[in-house]
Design a protein around this motif. Structure first.
Motif, mmCIF file in Angstrom:
data_model
loop_
_atom_site.group_PDB
_atom_site.id
_atom_site.type_symbol
_atom_site.label_atom_id
_atom_site.label_comp_id
_atom_site.label_asym_id
_atom_site.label_seq_id
_atom_site.Cartn_x
_atom_site.Cartn_y
_atom_site.Cartn_z
ATOM 1 N N GLU A 119 0.311 -1.591 0.068
ATOM 2 C CA GLU A 119 0.082 -0.430 0.266
ATOM 3 C C GLU A 119 0.725 1.314 0.069
ATOM 4 O OE1 GLU A 119 -2.623 -0.446 3.074
ATOM 5 O OE2 GLU A 119 -3.943 -2.013 2.118
ATOM 6 N N ASN A 120 1.663 1.464 0.128
ATOM 7 C CA ASN A 120 2.942 2.486 0.658
ATOM 8 C C ASN A 120 4.577 2.375 0.641
ATOM 9 O OD1 ASN A 120 3.758 1.001 2.530
ATOM 10 N ND2 ASN A 120 3.114 2.259 4.420
ATOM 11 N N PHE A 121 4.581 1.604 -0.524
ATOM 12 C CA PHE A 121 5.947 1.097 -0.967
ATOM 13 C C PHE A 121 6.074 0.216 -1.803
ATOM 14 C CE2 PHE A 121 5.523 -2.624 1.504
ATOM 15 C CZ PHE A 121 7.018 -3.304 1.240
ATOM 16 N N VAL A 138 10.999 2.385 -2.872
ATOM 17 C CA VAL A 138 10.482 3.747 -3.189
ATOM 18 C C VAL A 138 9.138 3.526 -2.599
ATOM 19 C CG1 VAL A 138 9.818 5.377 -4.675
ATOM 20 C CG2 VAL A 138 11.359 4.044 -5.561
ATOM 21 N N PRO A 139 9.542 4.891 -1.537
ATOM 22 C CA PRO A 139 7.837 4.457 -0.891
ATOM 23 C C PRO A 139 7.073 5.983 -0.942
ATOM 24 C CG PRO A 139 10.048 5.654 0.775
ATOM 25 C CD PRO A 139 10.704 5.436 -0.421
ATOM 26 N N ASP A 140 6.436 5.928 -0.557
ATOM 27 C CA ASP A 140 5.475 6.947 -0.678
ATOM 28 C C ASP A 140 5.787 8.454 0.493
ATOM 29 O OD1 ASP A 140 2.920 4.951 -1.555
ATOM 30 O OD2 ASP A 140 1.896 5.454 0.119
ATOM 31 N N HIS A 143 9.725 8.788 5.904
ATOM 32 C CA HIS A 143 8.439 8.751 7.125
ATOM 33 C C HIS A 143 8.780 6.924 7.005
ATOM 34 C CE1 HIS A 143 8.373 11.929 8.451
ATOM 35 N NE2 HIS A 143 6.665 12.647 7.786
ATOM 36 N N HIS A 144 9.092 5.995 6.140
ATOM 37 C CA HIS A 144 9.398 5.045 5.949
ATOM 38 C C HIS A 144 10.742 4.043 6.458
ATOM 39 C CE1 HIS A 144 8.328 0.872 3.694
ATOM 40 N NE2 HIS A 144 10.201 0.933 4.013
#
Length: 326
Positions: A119-121, A138-140, A143-144
């Motif tokens: 969902e976020n990377f 490659v994250p959103d 804060h990953h």
């Protein structure tokens, strides 16, 4: 062909019409339109009766031919669809699945990348012997990562990056995190013999904005659906971006072998044979919708799980579009 046969053949969710059928439907539609235009004003009693007779004649046949003609001519149909019909699945060319970055060269000892998306990377992992590996994430957003206060600042393609290590005894790693000029965050992590600052920096510097295709993908998917999750060696999931069917998913799963008993393994009913990629396949109804098991032309076994909004024919069309370059 009688009226019921016509509706059965050319009604909702029918197979694509043959050219000769389209030609007949087009001619019938234009003839009907011509007749309607030629009718005099309906206010005269005799003319009203003539108009009623025209609309009453063979209603099933007339509706089917008009519907076929509208589709053939690309005309806008009246809004007479039921809610279920309005939500019908329409298959289109699937969104391409790619990872956005490629290294200039893969270090010796590391294999082809395994791609993942959640969902976020997005992630590409290059795996070697034992614990040796390099991952590109490659994250959103940044804060990953939990970047420690003692992280060292280094230059990555003209951008300030943060280099830090995690010295867990059994899983030591070195990571480099930075933000590209376009705003995208990227992180590179090395483990095993690649948990080395110089190796991680060199790999990060070599990355280029050249997308890599993900090996497991579809060529057809429902309109408005996108690849929401995947692991390129196991599964890819397509889901709606928004709307009434957010709980629905379309899943392609790589299998070690085909099932011997679709009913036993999936609780499937209406089990029947099919042909996919020119090879024998099998389909069935399951609690969540449909399942088909098939093989790629190269022999890789896989299943497709689709929601109940699909027709069996659409399930098979999607299965025909499974591609795996493993």
């Amino acid at each position: 062909m009688n009226d019921l046969q016509l509706l059965d053949t050319h009604g909702p969710a029918a197979q694509p019409l043959r050219p000769e059928t389209l030609d007949r439907a087009r001619a019938a539609l234009l003839a009907e339109i011509g007749t309607a235009v030629a009718l005099p004003s309906p206010t005269h009693p005799v003319r009203r009766r003539a108009r009623r007779r025209w609309w009453a004649a063979a209603p099933v046949r007339r509706f089917a031919m008009l519907a076929a003609g509208v589709a053939a001519l690309g005309l806008a149909a009246p809004l007479v669809l039921s809610p279920d019909e309005a939500q019908a699945v329409v298959l289109v060319e699937a969104t391409a699945i790619t990872f956005p970055l490629s290294p200039g060269a893969v270090p010796a000892g590391l294999g082809r990348p395994v791609f993942e998306k959640d969902e976020n990377f997005q992630l590409a992992m290059y795996v070697g012997e034992g614990t040796d590996r390099i991952s590109v994430v490659v994250p959103d957003d940044r804060h990953h990562w939990d970047v420690p206060g003692n992280a060292r600042t280094v230059d990555v393609a003209g951008q300030a990056g943060r280099l830090f290590s995690d010295d867990q005894p059994e899983d030591r790693s070195v990571s480099l995190v930075w933000q590209e000029r376009g705003g995208r965050w990227v992180g590179v992590t090395g483990r095993g013999s690649y948990a080395d600052p110089a190796r991680v920096e060199a790999f990060a510097e070599s990355l280029q904005g050249r997308p890599q295709p993900v090996p497991l993908r579809l060529s057809l998917a429902p309109r408005g659906w996108f690849p929401s999750k995947y692991k390129s060696t196991k599964v890819v999931t397509y889901a709606p971006r928004h709307g009434d069917r957010e709980h629905d998913t379309l899943d392609v799963i790589l299998l070690d072998a085909l099932s011997e008993d679709l009913a036993g393994d999936y609780g499937a009913t209406e089990v029947s044979g099919a042909t996919v990629h020119g090879l024998p396949a099998i389909t069935g109804r399951i609690a969540s919708g449909w399942v088909v098991e098939a093989r790629t032309p190269e022999g890789q076994a896989y299943s497709v799980l689709a929601p109940g909004s699909f027709t069996r024919e659409q399930l098979i069309q999607v299965a025909e579009g499974v591609r795996y370059a493993g």
